[in-house]
Design a protein around this motif. Structure first.
Motif, PDB file in Angstrom:
ATOM      1  N   THR A  29       0.841  -1.212   0.000  1.00 48.19           N
ATOM      2  CA  THR A  29       0.000   0.000   0.000  1.00 48.19           C
ATOM      3  C   THR A  29       0.873   1.259   0.000  1.00 48.19           C
ATOM      4  N   ILE A  55      -4.951  -5.839  -4.395  1.00 49.34           N
ATOM      5  CA  ILE A  55      -4.199  -4.598  -4.675  1.00 49.34           C
ATOM      6  C   ILE A  55      -4.872  -3.833  -5.813  1.00 49.34           C
ATOM      7  N   ASN A  83      -6.788  -2.267   1.155  1.00 46.75           N
ATOM      8  CA  ASN A  83      -5.762  -1.674   2.017  1.00 46.75           C
ATOM      9  C   ASN A  83      -4.893  -2.755   2.662  1.00 46.75           C
TER      10      ASN A  83
END
Length: 570
Positions: A434, A525, A530
């Motif tokens: 992230t 992703i 997240n």
């Protein structure tokens, strides 16, 4: 994942182990392949991986090659042919000359096919050499004990005469020109040399020289923890700083700006230690911090870093892939550099072109093209990486991905047939992915290029000599994170403290979260998930988080519960 085995030829010893029922053919082929990949000899590999015990391998080798078997435990180090002991040769060939009879020198080996060792000992001694088979595990312990003894003797000799130290980077002219260091400063020179030697002997990673208004202190960081070791008079602070700056070839007259330098300290013909030196102007003088850079830390080998077997397999699989990205993450001082260098050492073969961009280069690696980034001169990670891609690379190591430009070039390199190794500063493996999205890297590019993410910490090892078992209530253990069904299957130990350790701890061990990027993680992703979503998926796939990995070290008796709480903030 094992390396391809189609072209592997089994040695006489491997065939003998199969005939004796100690291995099957598939395991033998796999062991030969893995040993070649790890650049180990076959005997060291099968014993190190506990595939076959040391004594059985030695007996099989003795029988197969008609070489006598000898028990090293019956040999006193005092009886060795000490004049023929060459630390460099015994380390390089994993063999040791035991005794001399007339014109014959008998050399202890665990692998009788190690003809190079016999030839080198023959050349070095001028004697005819004959092999004697010994157990691999005993040979390793014997060699380690001899080298440790020799180094202790060298350090002891140095303590008796500090003037013999060879500080290669000292500029004698600069020392004479400077008013603050000179003939009157012999005690300062001796004090500084003593501090440097103490730091090396105690296994410190950093030294801090700190001036304050009413006191001056010297601290060592040992196993990640700072402790005070000396408190010289405040009046000496400028002279100590000047001495260290002279040794580091820094500008002694410049006291208002931070400076960086290096010192090379030669302890013996074969052993040298580098110090990276940083000065910082503070209210009451210059604080100087020195990082000890020991080249041997890069040659530790993956087996001593602390990876669990399945974590090690994932790491080995990722670094042997022809392309993709391997990211190592964790705070400063968590061992990321050693992990990356260990990986590079494993894949550093004459067939591969390896280039690294680092800030700064901490450890020199033979056969690897290393570049010091210099942002002031325009040599950034991004510009070095661009240059690498025009230099026909196979493997690229980028010291740290700090910005979008570096990240995008690294991703592009990983997608176009190169293996890219790098680090980021994040707390866990899922957060690394992230963080790259937050930098501005397209989620699709992350999902298709990143093969493996390793988050790591360093926990202090309990001292084997003084650790003691402790009885803790079940509720405490469950609250710490252990599963109910695990209780009663292991012992928890606590630190005590003795002459051999620091507050009950000696050395450190890695604690890892090794996360292979699966298709499902890639989908999360790309859908904008997240770190929590990725972490949940990793847990479903059986990936241990850092806390769970640390608890396994407690179950193995390697570290304590207090240390787990400290390094994983649980």
């Amino acid at each position: 994942m094992s390396a391809p085995q189609s072209n592997i030829v089994l040695s006489g010893l491997a065939r003998r182990l199969i005939q004796d029922g100690l291995m099957n053919e598939a395991d033998a082929l796999d062991a030969v392949s893995q040993a070649q990949s790890a650049k180990q000899n076959f005997v060291a590999y099968v014993v190190g991986q506990n595939i076959v015990d040391s004594l059985s391998v030695a007996k099989a080798a003795s029988s197969e090659f008609g070489v006598p078997l000898f028990d090293l435990d019956s040999m006193d180090k005092e009886q060795l042919a000490s004049a023929l002991i060459n630390e460099k040769l015994i380390s390089k060939h994993h063999a040791i000359p035991l005794f001399k009879r007339g014109k014959r020198l008998y050399v202890a080996v665990s692998d009788p096919t190690n003809l190079t060792a016999l030839d080198e000992f023959k050349f070095n001694s001028g004697l005819t050499t004959e092999a004697i088979i010994v157990e691999e595990s005993k040979l390793t312990r014997f060699i380690d004990a001899i080298i440790e003894e020799k180094e202790s003797e060298e350090l002891g000799d140095l303590e008796d005469g500090f003037d013999d130290l060879d500080l290669e980077t000292i500029d004698d002219d600069a020392e004479e020109d400077d008013g603050e260091t000179g003939a009157d400063d012999a005690p300062i020179v001796r004090f500084v040399n003593k501090i440097l030697l103490d730091a090396i002997k105690k296994g410190a990673s950093d030294l801090h020289f700190e001036p304050y208004e009413k006191n001056y202190r010297v601290r060592f960081r040992i196993d990640g923890i700072l402790s005070e070791v000396a408190a010289p008079p405040t009046s000496l602070s400028t002279r100590i700083a000047a001495r260290l700056k002279v040794m580091s070839k820094l500008d002694i007259s410049e006291k208002r700006q931070p400076q960086d330098g290096r010192i090379k300290l030669k302890l013996s013909k074969n052993k040298a230690i580098d110090f990276r030196v940083s000065t910082l102007p503070t209210l009451f003088g210059e604080k100087i911090v020195m990082r000890i850079l020991d080249p041997t830390s890069a040659q530790l080998g993956i087996d001593v870093l602390g990876y669990e077997p399945e974590q090690k397999d994932l790491f080995m699989e990722a670094i042997h892939k022809p392309q993709g990205m391997v990211l190592v993450t964790g705070p400063t001082g968590s061992g990321k550099t050693v992990s990356l260098y260990t990986g590079v050492n494993i894949i550093n073969t004459p067939e591969r072109n390896i280039s690294t961009a680092e800030d700064p280069v901490e450890i020199n690696l033979a056969g690897v093209n290393q570049v010091n980034v210099n942002p002031k001169a325009g040599l950034t990670f991004a510009s070095a990486l661009r240059a690498f891609l025009r230099q026909d690379p196979d493997i690229v190591l980028v010291g740290e991905i700090r910005d979008l430009e570096t990240a995008e070039i690294a991703i592009k390199a990983a997608q176009t047939g190169h293996l890219v190794l790098s680090t980021l500063h994040t707390n866990s493996a899922p957060e690394t992915l992230t963080r790259m999205v937050n930098m501005g890297v397209a989620p699709f590019n992350i999902a298709t290029s990143v093969n493996l993410v390793i988050a790591q910490r360093l926990a202090r090892r309990l001292c084997e000599k003084c650790k003691e078992p402790v009885n803790l209530p079940e509720e405490v253990l469950i609250e710490a994170g252990f599963k109910k069904e695990e209780l009663g299957t292991f012992e928890v130990f606590e630190p005590v403290g003795c002459d051999s350790c620091t507050n009950g701890y000696k050395g450190r061990v890695g604690v890892y979260q090794v996360m292979k990027i699966s298709e499902e993680m890639g989908r999360i992703i790309m859908e904008g998930g997240n770190a929590i979503d990725i972490g949940d998926q990793a847990k479903k796939e059986g990936v241990n988080d850092l806390h769970r990995s640390a608890l396994l070290k407690v179950m193995q008796g390697v570290t304590s519960l207090e240390e787990v709480s400290r390094v994983t903030q649980h």
